[in-house]
Design an enzyme around this catalytic site. Structure first.
Site, PDB file in Angstrom:
ATOM      1  N   HIS A 111      -8.334  29.278   7.439  1.00 45.32           N
ATOM      2  CA  HIS A 111      -8.439  30.493   8.259  1.00 45.32           C
ATOM      3  C   HIS A 111      -7.158  31.319   8.088  1.00 45.32           C
ATOM      4  O   HIS A 111      -6.062  30.764   7.988  1.00 45.32           O
ATOM      5  CB  HIS A 111      -8.644  30.112   9.730  1.00 45.32           C
ATOM      6  CG  HIS A 111      -9.049  31.286  10.559  1.00 45.32           C
ATOM      7  ND1 HIS A 111      -8.141  32.204  11.019  1.00 45.32           N
ATOM      8  CD2 HIS A 111     -10.270  31.707  10.987  1.00 45.32           C
ATOM      9  CE1 HIS A 111      -8.788  33.142  11.703  1.00 45.32           C
ATOM     10  NE2 HIS A 111     -10.078  32.869  11.692  1.00 45.32           N
ATOM     11  N   GLU A 144      -5.406  32.906  10.105  1.00 40.41           N
ATOM     12  CA  GLU A 144      -4.357  32.658  11.115  1.00 40.41           C
ATOM     13  C   GLU A 144      -3.515  31.445  10.728  1.00 40.41           C
ATOM     14  O   GLU A 144      -2.311  31.413  10.952  1.00 40.41           O
ATOM     15  CB  GLU A 144      -5.002  32.484  12.506  1.00 40.41           C
ATOM     16  CG  GLU A 144      -5.475  33.828  13.053  1.00 40.41           C
ATOM     17  CD  GLU A 144      -6.622  33.756  14.033  1.00 40.41           C
ATOM     18  OE1 GLU A 144      -6.960  32.668  14.526  1.00 40.41           O
ATOM     19  OE2 GLU A 144      -7.209  34.831  14.302  1.00 40.41           O
ATOM     20  N   ASN A 168     -15.991  30.387  16.231  1.00 39.95           N
ATOM     21  CA  ASN A 168     -14.622  29.866  16.158  1.00 39.95           C
ATOM     22  C   ASN A 168     -13.931  30.224  17.470  1.00 39.95           C
ATOM     23  O   ASN A 168     -13.538  31.364  17.678  1.00 39.95           O
ATOM     24  CB  ASN A 168     -13.907  30.516  14.964  1.00 39.95           C
ATOM     25  CG  ASN A 168     -12.432  30.164  14.926  1.00 39.95           C
ATOM     26  OD1 ASN A 168     -11.983  29.240  15.605  1.00 39.95           O
ATOM     27  ND2 ASN A 168     -11.672  30.890  14.121  1.00 39.95           N
ATOM     28  N   TRP A 169     -13.794  29.229  18.329  1.00 44.48           N
ATOM     29  CA  TRP A 169     -13.244  29.504  19.672  1.00 44.48           C
ATOM     30  C   TRP A 169     -11.730  29.641  19.669  1.00 44.48           C
ATOM     31  O   TRP A 169     -11.146  29.988  20.689  1.00 44.48           O
ATOM     32  CB  TRP A 169     -13.660  28.388  20.643  1.00 44.48           C
ATOM     33  CG  TRP A 169     -15.128  28.313  20.906  1.00 44.48           C
ATOM     34  CD1 TRP A 169     -16.112  29.073  20.350  1.00 44.48           C
ATOM     35  CD2 TRP A 169     -15.787  27.419  21.819  1.00 44.48           C
ATOM     36  NE1 TRP A 169     -17.342  28.706  20.850  1.00 44.48           N
ATOM     37  CE2 TRP A 169     -17.157  27.688  21.751  1.00 44.48           C
ATOM     38  CE3 TRP A 169     -15.344  26.404  22.654  1.00 44.48           C
ATOM     39  CZ2 TRP A 169     -18.099  26.993  22.509  1.00 44.48           C
ATOM     40  CZ3 TRP A 169     -16.270  25.706  23.417  1.00 44.48           C
ATOM     41  CH2 TRP A 169     -17.633  26.008  23.343  1.00 44.48           C
ATOM     42  N   LYS A 170     -11.120  29.310  18.566  1.00 42.61           N
ATOM     43  CA  LYS A 170      -9.648  29.373  18.466  1.00 42.61           C
ATOM     44  C   LYS A 170      -9.007  28.604  19.634  1.00 42.61           C
ATOM     45  O   LYS A 170      -9.559  27.609  20.087  1.00 42.61           O
ATOM     46  CB  LYS A 170      -9.179  30.822  18.404  1.00 42.61           C
ATOM     47  CG  LYS A 170      -9.957  31.637  17.368  1.00 42.61           C
ATOM     48  CD  LYS A 170      -9.340  32.945  17.068  1.00 42.61           C
ATOM     49  CE  LYS A 170     -10.245  33.713  16.124  1.00 42.61           C
ATOM     50  NZ  LYS A 170      -9.657  34.920  15.603  1.00 42.61           N
ATOM     51  N   GLY A 185     -15.406  35.074  16.026  1.00 44.20           N
ATOM     52  CA  GLY A 185     -14.283  34.693  16.876  1.00 44.20           C
ATOM     53  C   GLY A 185     -14.519  35.150  18.308  1.00 44.20           C
ATOM     54  O   GLY A 185     -15.234  34.506  19.083  1.00 44.20           O
ATOM     55  N   GLY A 186     -13.951  36.285  18.670  1.00 44.38           N
ATOM     56  CA  GLY A 186     -13.970  36.781  20.049  1.00 44.38           C
ATOM     57  C   GLY A 186     -15.345  36.746  20.709  1.00 44.38           C
ATOM     58  O   GLY A 186     -15.483  36.275  21.849  1.00 44.38           O
ATOM     59  N   SER A 238     -14.783  40.632  13.561  1.00 42.28           N
ATOM     60  CA  SER A 238     -15.315  41.518  14.606  1.00 42.28           C
ATOM     61  C   SER A 238     -16.842  41.648  14.564  1.00 42.28           C
ATOM     62  O   SER A 238     -17.383  42.736  14.762  1.00 42.28           O
ATOM     63  CB  SER A 238     -14.642  42.887  14.546  1.00 42.28           C
ATOM     64  OG  SER A 238     -13.249  42.757  14.790  1.00 42.28           O
TER      65      SER A 238
HETATM   66  C1  PEP Z   1     -12.301  34.687  13.158  1.00 42.23           C
HETATM   67  O1  PEP Z   1     -11.215  34.456  13.655  1.00 42.23           O
HETATM   68  O2  PEP Z   1     -12.800  33.870  12.368  1.00 42.23           O
HETATM   69  C2  PEP Z   1     -12.988  35.925  13.519  1.00 42.23           C
HETATM   70  C3  PEP Z   1     -13.928  36.357  12.732  1.00 42.23           C
HETATM   71  O3  PEP Z   1     -12.561  36.551  14.683  1.00 42.23           O
HETATM   72  P1  PEP Z   1     -13.208  37.864  15.370  1.00 42.23           P
HETATM   73  O4  PEP Z   1     -14.701  37.705  15.359  1.00 42.23           O
HETATM   74  O5  PEP Z   1     -12.627  37.883  16.752  1.00 42.23           O
HETATM   75  O6  PEP Z   1     -12.781  39.039  14.541  1.00 42.23           O
END
Ligand code: PEP
Length: 253
Positions: A97, A99, A9-11, A236-237, A215
């Protein structure tokens, strides 16, 4: 046998040029990967370019989107329909999601409509559920997730359930560097599967892929993925760096 899914998920990162650079790098790092499905979910502005590139490379990486509006077309300024995503070759659509629930105020009725709209277009929703830190500390994690499942999956019939991915994403673990322990994530994923089994039948529930997100990094992916009810990760990140995302997708190496 559930094929693990590792979805990035590149956001709101990567313009269309940066996105194609990242996909080229990822494709070469993952070209020989077997037995794991890998998806990238770039921002809407990059979907067209990434779609063309994946086709040109005959890549195994599949395309996902980060959101959708639950209507076929109409006066919905700024929104994107399921059909528009389908036309670009999108297979997965992230729905619900945290967010979007928190920052954009999306409620469960709206999320349920998105799940339905994505399925109606023959794509696969990645439905995100998860509790806040306060809810976990108060012992309300399971009831929170159960409530989300009940409402968000209300329009889904038993025979459709295998065409669904659920991602357990504890809100306190997203982008914080704090990961749920493999045991905690397994406990919730097993709970989600048992909820699905009760509602849709054991066999149908056994086909649903239930991911963990929060994470996930190269150094914790293998122990999470070793859990019996964790069928992959929503990342994500760490999905923004080709070597890290590829290392997560290669959790078996
Ligand atoms: C996400 O936003 O779906 C996510 C899991 O982010 P991160 O891996 O950065 O915690």
């Amino acid at each position: 046998m559930r094929t693990p899914l590792i979805a990035g998920n590149w956001k709101m990162h990567k313009d269309h040029r940066q996105a194609t650079d990242l996909v080229r790098e990822l494709d070469s790092l993952l070209a020989d990967l077997e037995g794991v499905e890998v998806a990238v979910c770039p921002p809407f502005t990059a979907l067209g370019e990434v779609s063309r590139l994946l086709e040109e490379l005959s890549s195994r990486i599949v395309l996902g989107a980060q959101d959708v509006y639950p209507a076929k077309e109409g006066a919905f300024t700024g929104e994107i329909s399921p059909g528009m995503l389908k036309a670009l070759g999108v297979r997965y659509v992230i729905v619900g999601h945290s967010e979007r629930r928190e920052i954009l105020g999306e409620d469960d009725d709206f999320i349920a409509a998105k799940v339905r709209a994505v399925m109606d277009e023959g794509m696969v929703p990645i439905l995100c559920v998860g509790e806040t830190l306060e809810e976990r500390e108060d012992g309300r994690a399971l009831s929170k997730v159960e409530g989300q499942l009940q409402k968000d999956l209300a329009p889904v019939r038993a025979e459709e359930i295998s065409g669904l991915v659920v991602a357990y994403e504890p809100v306190w673990a997203i982008g914080t560097g704090r990961t749920a322990t493999p045991d905690d994530a397994q406990e919730m994923n097993a709970f989600i599967r048992s909820w699905l089994a009760e509602r849709y039948g054991e066999e149908n529930a056994s086909e649903v892929r239930i991911l963990y997100g929060g994470s996930v990094k190269p150094d914790n992916a293998a122990e999470l993925m070793a859990m019996p009810d964790i069928d992959g990760a929503l990342v994500g990140g760490a999905s923004l760096k080709a070597t890290d995302f590829a290392a997560i997708a290669r959790f078996r190496d």
